[in-house]
Design an enzyme around this catalytic site. Structure first.
Site, PDB file in Angstrom:
ATOM      1  N   THR A  14     -78.245 -31.400  55.208  1.00  0.00           N
ATOM      2  CA  THR A  14     -79.125 -32.182  54.351  1.00  0.00           C
ATOM      3  C   THR A  14     -80.422 -31.462  54.053  1.00  0.00           C
ATOM      4  OG1 THR A  14     -78.197 -34.209  55.287  1.00  0.00           O
ATOM      5  CG2 THR A  14     -80.277 -34.427  54.125  1.00  0.00           C
ATOM      6  N   TYR A  27     -75.767 -37.410  47.945  1.00  0.00           N
ATOM      7  CA  TYR A  27     -76.252 -36.054  47.719  1.00  0.00           C
ATOM      8  C   TYR A  27     -75.189 -35.061  48.169  1.00  0.00           C
ATOM      9  CZ  TYR A  27     -77.046 -35.971  52.744  1.00  0.00           C
ATOM     10  OH  TYR A  27     -76.871 -36.030  54.097  1.00  0.00           O
ATOM     11  N   SER A  60     -72.714 -30.615  58.207  1.00  0.00           N
ATOM     12  CA  SER A  60     -72.365 -30.219  59.570  1.00  0.00           C
ATOM     13  C   SER A  60     -71.097 -30.881  60.082  1.00  0.00           C
ATOM     14  CB  SER A  60     -73.526 -30.499  60.532  1.00  0.00           C
ATOM     15  OG  SER A  60     -73.774 -31.875  60.674  1.00  0.00           O
ATOM     16  N   THR A  93     -77.467 -32.706  60.478  1.00  0.00           N
ATOM     17  CA  THR A  93     -77.809 -33.495  61.660  1.00  0.00           C
ATOM     18  C   THR A  93     -76.603 -34.109  62.362  1.00  0.00           C
ATOM     19  OG1 THR A  93     -78.199 -35.467  60.293  1.00  0.00           O
ATOM     20  CG2 THR A  93     -80.092 -34.042  60.750  1.00  0.00           C
ATOM     21  N   ASP A  94     -75.466 -34.260  61.678  1.00  0.00           N
ATOM     22  CA  ASP A  94     -74.341 -34.991  62.272  1.00  0.00           C
ATOM     23  C   ASP A  94     -73.806 -34.331  63.539  1.00  0.00           C
ATOM     24  OD1 ASP A  94     -74.507 -36.947  60.383  1.00  0.00           O
ATOM     25  OD2 ASP A  94     -72.729 -36.344  59.259  1.00  0.00           O
ATOM     26  N   LYS A 166     -78.313 -37.667  68.216  1.00  0.00           N
ATOM     27  CA  LYS A 166     -78.607 -38.425  67.005  1.00  0.00           C
ATOM     28  C   LYS A 166     -78.320 -39.889  67.294  1.00  0.00           C
ATOM     29  CE  LYS A 166     -77.777 -38.601  62.017  1.00  0.00           C
ATOM     30  NZ  LYS A 166     -77.057 -38.003  60.867  1.00  0.00           N
ATOM     31  N   GLU A 284     -67.398 -47.468  89.547  1.00  0.00           N
ATOM     32  CA  GLU A 284     -66.293 -48.371  89.220  1.00  0.00           C
ATOM     33  C   GLU A 284     -64.943 -47.664  89.265  1.00  0.00           C
ATOM     34  OE1 GLU A 284     -66.932 -51.069  85.849  1.00  0.00           O
ATOM     35  OE2 GLU A 284     -68.957 -50.277  85.739  1.00  0.00           O
TER      36      GLU A 284
END
Length: 328
Positions: A14, A27, A60, A93-94, A166, A284
């Site tokens: 981006t 975009y 990404s 960013t992903d 993120k 657990e």
């Protein structure tokens, strides 16, 4: 003061995206070349010399092994070049947290390596890309950034690769750190570290692998059966990360199938689908009896990266692998 010389490695995302309209919601990522981005930041008058290399021009979500190989090669070359002060990687960013951790685990902490991205494309109203890029230049050119491993700069905050994630789909301040928060705050004019470097001169934890082994993430949900585990093994997975409920839990039938996978030689790591919190051993789930590894603070996607490096390095014994997940 000596002017910092910074190598910029561009992969798209981006931060290099264009919508074609300031009000357009959609975009295309990776539309702006690194030369144009560096020219824009040079106009700000920061005390740095930049040179750039285009690695990729993708969102990404499409980053993969070939791009990671190219990043590794160029970062290694820049690290060994005495004329370069620091390295910046522009990135979507992903999957920034995954790329950051992979690079963090396979490079020495001798020079600053800074990943930076944006939540809004360059031509959007309120675009954050140029500010984030300018902030990354300030961090990468600062000698106090060395010895901290790979860093991620977003929203005026500096995060360590091992902590960053993120946490929001579209907010400008979408990135968070766990268990540590930000290591520092940065603007184009100021830089404040919250503590000293914690890894000065540290060597890379893992050698760069010839390939990353197949490790799958299995997402736990109410009413699931063992089919996802069997499917992963049938596709040749050498490791499975459970994105488990709460403390990394799953239905008993699924845990049984994962235990069977361990007996077949797979590395099994319990992580959590919960946004924040540690997955600890033997709470657990009886990890000792079943041969599982607890991911501790690693979320599922980061646990997968570490598991891939462990398998590639021949480390599949659960207790030996656990030592790496416990390590900070």
């Amino acid at each position: 003061m000596t002017t910092a010389k910074i190598r910029v490695l561009a992969t798209g995302g981006t931060i290099a995206g264009s919508a074609g309209s300031a009000l357009q919601r959609g975009y295309a990522p990776g539309q702006i070349g690194i030369d144009a981005m560096m020219a824009s930041v040079a106009e700000l008058g920061l005390d740095a010399e930049l040179d750039g290399i285009d690695i990729a021009a993708v969102g990404s979500q499409d980053i993969g092994w070939r791009d990671w190989q190219a990043l590794h090669r160029e970062i290694a070359a820049a690290t060994s070049d005495d004329g370069i002060s620091g390295i910046i990687v522009t990135h979507g960013t992903d999957t920034a947290e995954e790329t950051a951790l992979l690079l963090d685990l396979t490079h020495p902490a001798t020079k600053p390596v800074v990943l930076v991205g944006a939540m809004r494309p360059a031509d959007a109203v309120g675009s954050d890309g140029m500010r984030n890029f300018a902030n990354a230049v300030r961090v990468a050119g600062d000698h106090m950034a060395a010895g901290r491993g790979v860093l991620v700069v977003m929203g005026d905050s500096i995060f360590a690769a091992i902590d960053v994630r993120k946490a929001a789909t579209s907010s400008i301040d979408a990135f968070r750190g766990f268990p540590r928060g930000a290591l520092g705050m940065v603007t184009p004019l100021t830089l404040d570290w919250f503590g000293p470097p914690d890894r000065p001169g540290a060597a890379a934890r893992f050698a760069w692998p010839d390939a990353l082994p197949h490790v799958e993430v299995v997402y736990a949900h109410a009413g699931m059966d063992a089919g996802l585990v069997e499917g992963a093994l049938s596709r040749g997975a050498r490791g499975i990360v459970l994105a488990g409920m709460g403390q990394g839990n799953a239905p008993t039938t699924v845990l049984d199938a994962l235990e069977a996978a361990v007996k077949r030689g797979a590395l099994v790591v319990r992580a959590s689908r919960v946004d924040e919190g540690s997955v600890d051993r033997n709470l657990e789930v009886d990890d000792d009896a079943r041969g599982f590894v607890a991911s501790r603070s690693h979320n599922p996607q980061k646990a997968r990266i570490l598991a891939q490096l462990l398998v590639a390095s021949g480390i599949t014994d659960p207790l030996a692998a656990q030592a790496h997940f416990d390590r900070r």
